[in-house]
Design a protein around this motif. Structure first.
Motif, PDB file in Angstrom:
ATOM      1  N   PRO A  49      15.027  -7.601   4.263  1.00  0.00           N
ATOM      2  CA  PRO A  49      14.493  -7.826   5.614  1.00  0.00           C
ATOM      3  C   PRO A  49      13.000  -7.531   5.669  1.00  0.00           C
ATOM      4  CG  PRO A  49      16.516  -6.534   5.681  1.00  0.00           C
ATOM      5  CD  PRO A  49      16.139  -6.638   4.244  1.00  0.00           C
ATOM      6  N   ASP A  50      12.291  -8.200   6.571  1.00  0.00           N
ATOM      7  CA  ASP A  50      10.836  -8.078   6.645  1.00  0.00           C
ATOM      8  C   ASP A  50      10.381  -6.640   6.837  1.00  0.00           C
ATOM      9  OD1 ASP A  50      10.552 -10.766   6.279  1.00  0.00           O
ATOM     10  OD2 ASP A  50      10.204 -11.246   8.391  1.00  0.00           O
ATOM     11  N   VAL A  51      11.118  -5.848   7.596  1.00  0.00           N
ATOM     12  CA  VAL A  51      10.701  -4.476   7.875  1.00  0.00           C
ATOM     13  C   VAL A  51      10.695  -3.633   6.593  1.00  0.00           C
ATOM     14  CG1 VAL A  51      13.045  -3.655   8.436  1.00  0.00           C
ATOM     15  CG2 VAL A  51      11.054  -2.504   9.425  1.00  0.00           C
ATOM     16  N   ILE A  52      11.586  -3.936   5.658  1.00  0.00           N
ATOM     17  CA  ILE A  52      11.616  -3.247   4.363  1.00  0.00           C
ATOM     18  C   ILE A  52      10.621  -3.887   3.402  1.00  0.00           C
ATOM     19  CG2 ILE A  52      13.041  -2.707   2.342  1.00  0.00           C
ATOM     20  CD1 ILE A  52      15.443  -2.558   4.230  1.00  0.00           C
ATOM     21  N   PHE A  53      10.564  -5.220   3.429  1.00  0.00           N
ATOM     22  CA  PHE A  53       9.690  -5.951   2.515  1.00  0.00           C
ATOM     23  C   PHE A  53       8.220  -5.591   2.739  1.00  0.00           C
ATOM     24  CE2 PHE A  53       7.499  -9.668   0.797  1.00  0.00           C
ATOM     25  CZ  PHE A  53       8.182  -9.878  -0.387  1.00  0.00           C
ATOM     26  N   THR A  54       7.841  -5.378   3.989  1.00  0.00           N
ATOM     27  CA  THR A  54       6.451  -5.016   4.303  1.00  0.00           C
ATOM     28  C   THR A  54       6.065  -3.690   3.659  1.00  0.00           C
ATOM     29  OG1 THR A  54       6.532  -6.220   6.396  1.00  0.00           O
ATOM     30  CG2 THR A  54       4.821  -4.528   6.171  1.00  0.00           C
ATOM     31  N   GLY A  55       6.953  -2.701   3.729  1.00  0.00           N
ATOM     32  CA  GLY A  55       6.688  -1.409   3.090  1.00  0.00           C
ATOM     33  C   GLY A  55       6.577  -1.536   1.588  1.00  0.00           C
ATOM     34  N   MET A  56       7.454  -2.345   0.993  1.00  0.00           N
ATOM     35  CA  MET A  56       7.390  -2.575  -0.451  1.00  0.00           C
ATOM     36  C   MET A  56       6.071  -3.226  -0.844  1.00  0.00           C
ATOM     37  SD  MET A  56      11.300  -3.989  -0.916  1.00  0.00           S
ATOM     38  CE  MET A  56      11.127  -4.391  -2.662  1.00  0.00           C
ATOM     39  N   ARG A  57       5.630  -4.201  -0.038  1.00  0.00           N
ATOM     40  CA  ARG A  57       4.373  -4.899  -0.339  1.00  0.00           C
ATOM     41  C   ARG A  57       3.180  -3.960  -0.210  1.00  0.00           C
ATOM     42  NH1 ARG A  57       3.353 -10.729   2.098  1.00  0.00           N
ATOM     43  NH2 ARG A  57       4.222 -11.317   0.066  1.00  0.00           N
ATOM     44  N   MET A  58       3.178  -3.092   0.808  1.00  0.00           N
ATOM     45  CA  MET A  58       2.075  -2.147   0.980  1.00  0.00           C
ATOM     46  C   MET A  58       1.930  -1.245  -0.243  1.00  0.00           C
ATOM     47  SD  MET A  58       2.568  -1.086   4.993  1.00  0.00           S
ATOM     48  CE  MET A  58       1.333   0.219   4.906  1.00  0.00           C
ATOM     49  N   LEU A  59       3.047  -0.755  -0.758  1.00  0.00           N
ATOM     50  CA  LEU A  59       3.005   0.089  -1.949  1.00  0.00           C
ATOM     51  C   LEU A  59       2.524  -0.705  -3.167  1.00  0.00           C
ATOM     52  CD1 LEU A  59       6.157   2.402  -1.899  1.00  0.00           C
ATOM     53  CD2 LEU A  59       3.780   3.113  -2.190  1.00  0.00           C
ATOM     54  N   GLY A  60       3.030  -1.906  -3.306  1.00  0.00           N
ATOM     55  CA  GLY A  60       2.646  -2.728  -4.456  1.00  0.00           C
ATOM     56  C   GLY A  60       1.173  -3.081  -4.454  1.00  0.00           C
ATOM     57  N   GLU A  61       0.624  -3.424  -3.295  1.00  0.00           N
ATOM     58  CA  GLU A  61      -0.776  -3.822  -3.225  1.00  0.00           C
ATOM     59  C   GLU A  61      -1.718  -2.657  -3.509  1.00  0.00           C
ATOM     60  OE1 GLU A  61      -1.134  -5.689   0.571  1.00  0.00           O
ATOM     61  OE2 GLU A  61      -0.376  -7.624  -0.153  1.00  0.00           O
ATOM     62  N   ALA A  62      -1.236  -1.423  -3.315  1.00  0.00           N
ATOM     63  CA  ALA A  62      -2.054  -0.252  -3.673  1.00  0.00           C
ATOM     64  C   ALA A  62      -2.320  -0.216  -5.169  1.00  0.00           C
ATOM     65  CB  ALA A  62      -1.344   1.028  -3.232  1.00  0.00           C
ATOM     66  N   MET A  63      -1.527  -0.959  -5.923  1.00  0.00           N
ATOM     67  CA  MET A  63      -1.653  -0.959  -7.375  1.00  0.00           C
ATOM     68  C   MET A  63      -2.932  -1.642  -7.853  1.00  0.00           C
ATOM     69  SD  MET A  63      -0.171  -0.100 -10.150  1.00  0.00           S
ATOM     70  CE  MET A  63      -0.253  -0.479 -11.889  1.00  0.00           C
ATOM     71  N   LEU A  64      -3.464  -2.600  -7.086  1.00  0.00           N
ATOM     72  CA  LEU A  64      -4.585  -3.409  -7.557  1.00  0.00           C
ATOM     73  C   LEU A  64      -5.835  -2.573  -7.866  1.00  0.00           C
ATOM     74  CD1 LEU A  64      -4.090  -6.528  -5.286  1.00  0.00           C
ATOM     75  CD2 LEU A  64      -3.630  -6.335  -7.727  1.00  0.00           C
ATOM     76  N   PRO A  65      -6.365  -1.778  -6.918  1.00  0.00           N
ATOM     77  CA  PRO A  65      -7.525  -0.949  -7.286  1.00  0.00           C
ATOM     78  C   PRO A  65      -7.174   0.148  -8.287  1.00  0.00           C
ATOM     79  CG  PRO A  65      -6.783  -0.417  -5.068  1.00  0.00           C
ATOM     80  CD  PRO A  65      -6.032  -1.648  -5.492  1.00  0.00           C
ATOM     81  N   LEU A  66      -5.932   0.648  -8.245  1.00  0.00           N
ATOM     82  CA  LEU A  66      -5.542   1.696  -9.188  1.00  0.00           C
ATOM     83  C   LEU A  66      -5.535   1.179 -10.622  1.00  0.00           C
ATOM     84  CD1 LEU A  66      -2.659   3.482  -7.224  1.00  0.00           C
ATOM     85  CD2 LEU A  66      -4.997   4.276  -7.583  1.00  0.00           C
ATOM     86  N   MET A  67      -5.144  -0.098 -10.812  1.00  0.00           N
ATOM     87  CA  MET A  67      -5.181  -0.699 -12.140  1.00  0.00           C
ATOM     88  C   MET A  67      -6.598  -0.676 -12.712  1.00  0.00           C
ATOM     89  SD  MET A  67      -2.833  -4.114 -11.890  1.00  0.00           S
ATOM     90  CE  MET A  67      -1.076  -4.103 -12.241  1.00  0.00           C
ATOM     91  N   LEU A  68      -7.561  -1.042 -11.884  1.00  0.00           N
ATOM     92  CA  LEU A  68      -8.950  -1.082 -12.335  1.00  0.00           C
ATOM     93  C   LEU A  68      -9.479   0.319 -12.606  1.00  0.00           C
ATOM     94  CD1 LEU A  68     -10.300  -3.791  -9.884  1.00  0.00           C
ATOM     95  CD2 LEU A  68      -9.756  -4.075 -12.307  1.00  0.00           C
ATOM     96  N   PHE A  69      -9.133   1.259 -11.744  1.00  0.00           N
ATOM     97  CA  PHE A  69      -9.556   2.647 -11.938  1.00  0.00           C
ATOM     98  C   PHE A  69      -8.999   3.185 -13.261  1.00  0.00           C
ATOM     99  CE2 PHE A  69      -9.709   7.202 -11.289  1.00  0.00           C
ATOM    100  CZ  PHE A  69     -10.879   7.396 -10.558  1.00  0.00           C
ATOM    101  N   ALA A  70      -7.723   2.879 -13.526  1.00  0.00           N
ATOM    102  CA  ALA A  70      -7.092   3.331 -14.776  1.00  0.00           C
ATOM    103  C   ALA A  70      -7.745   2.685 -15.990  1.00  0.00           C
ATOM    104  CB  ALA A  70      -5.599   3.016 -14.745  1.00  0.00           C
ATOM    105  N   LEU A  71      -8.175   1.429 -15.848  1.00  0.00           N
ATOM    106  CA  LEU A  71      -8.862   0.763 -16.952  1.00  0.00           C
ATOM    107  C   LEU A  71     -10.176   1.470 -17.260  1.00  0.00           C
ATOM    108  CD1 LEU A  71      -9.195  -1.515 -18.981  1.00  0.00           C
ATOM    109  CD2 LEU A  71     -10.085  -2.949 -17.137  1.00  0.00           C
ATOM    110  N   GLY A  72     -10.924   1.843 -16.222  1.00  0.00           N
ATOM    111  CA  GLY A  72     -12.157   2.595 -16.421  1.00  0.00           C
ATOM    112  C   GLY A  72     -11.905   3.917 -17.117  1.00  0.00           C
TER     113      GLY A  72
END
Length: 292
Positions: free
Chosen positions: A174-197
């Motif tokens: 359901p969208d109410v659960i999917f939105t929370g999952m997406r918010m957590l997943g999108e936090a990964m994008l800058p963290l990936m770059l930080f970890a690469l540095g």
């Protein structure tokens, strides 16, 4: 000038976050063990699943791009094998470094900035296809004793399978659960770059000579294959740009983890990967210039 500005708008935010990760790690020397585990087991699987299962991703529209990504990986591996023999390098060391790109840490943020949300889901699909091949064929190339079953049952592989299943069937939480999952997943994008540095702090001056071969071979061979492949597959617009950017990326950080796990010259693999990612300041703008 317009193209130069567009490229700058894409790469400056990416390399800024990488630089912050590098500087912070050099000064503070934190322990990233727990950080890497959370990224690998929780955030990355959520990012992959929500991008593939999202309502804006239609699997049928990206079949040629995904086929192109798989062909690119396999052909670069086939070319890297005789290159390893000619350079007197163990193929189990060099071939996976050339085959697999850093399409997670660097590729996903770049794709989002370069192609927007419309192209981001396709980039995640390429990332998933790459991981499936990496954790099966790539692991077996790295070591004849690799447990492909254990790798394919990892959270990342399971989330990829579930994501493609949701994309094919339209069944998702359901969208109410999917939105929370997406918010957590999108936090990964800058963290990936930080970890690469943070990982780039491990690059030493003495590693440069032994790392040059893999660092240069990865994007050079990739682009040499991707340009005619995009023409043969009749990829246009964003799909063509995605494949060329995918081909221009540096070696996958994940390969160091496999090399270390199976003791396949991990120091030399690390040198190739770290130097390749440092040289991404050259290869990525070239890939973007061809893509945009």
């Amino acid at each position: 000038m317009d193209l130069v500005w567009r490229i700058a708008q894409v790469i400056i935010p990416v390399f800024l976050i990488v630089a912050l990760g590098y500087v912070y790690t050099r000064k503070r020397h934190p322990d990233y063990g727990w950080f890497n585990r959370i990224m690998l087991d929780v955030l990355t699987p959520l990012l992959v699943y929500t991008a593939l299962a999202g309502k804006d991703f239609h699997l049928a529209e990206h079949t040629r791009l995904l086929a192109g990504g798989a062909i690119l990986i396999l052909v670069t591996g086939a070319i890297a094998w005789p290159l390893a023999r000619m350079s007197h390098t163990d193929p189990r060391t060099l071939v996976p470094v050339v085959m697999f790109t850093n399409c997670g840490n660097m590729g996903l943020p770049l794709a989002l900035l370069a192609f927007g949300q419309q192209g981001f889901a396709a980039a995640v699909a390429l990332f998933s296809i790459s991981n499936v091949i990496h954790f099966s064929l790539g692991a077996r190339i790295t070591s004849a004793h690799a447990s492909t079953r254990d790798l394919l049952l990892s959270p990342l592989m399971i989330s990829s399978a579930l994501g493609f299943a949701s994309a094919a069937t339209g069944v998702r939480p359901p969208d109410v659960i999917f939105t929370g999952m997406r918010m957590l997943g999108e936090a990964m994008l800058p963290l990936m770059l930080f970890a690469l540095g943070a990982r780039l702090t491990q690059l030493k001056r003495e590693d440069i000579p032994r790392g040059l071969l893999g660092a240069f071979a990865r994007p050079v061979i990739g682009l040499a294959i991707a340009l005619p492949l995009a023409y043969v597959l009749q990829l246009e617009g964003i799909a063509r740009g995605q494949l060329l950017l995918f081909a221009a990326l540096p070696p996958a950080v994940m390969q160091f983890l496999l090399a270390e796990r199976y003791q396949q010259e991990p120091e030399r693999v690390a040198a190739m990967i770290l130097l390749g990612n440092a040289l991404a300041v050259v290869s990525v703008p070239i890939g973007l210039a061809l893509s945009l």
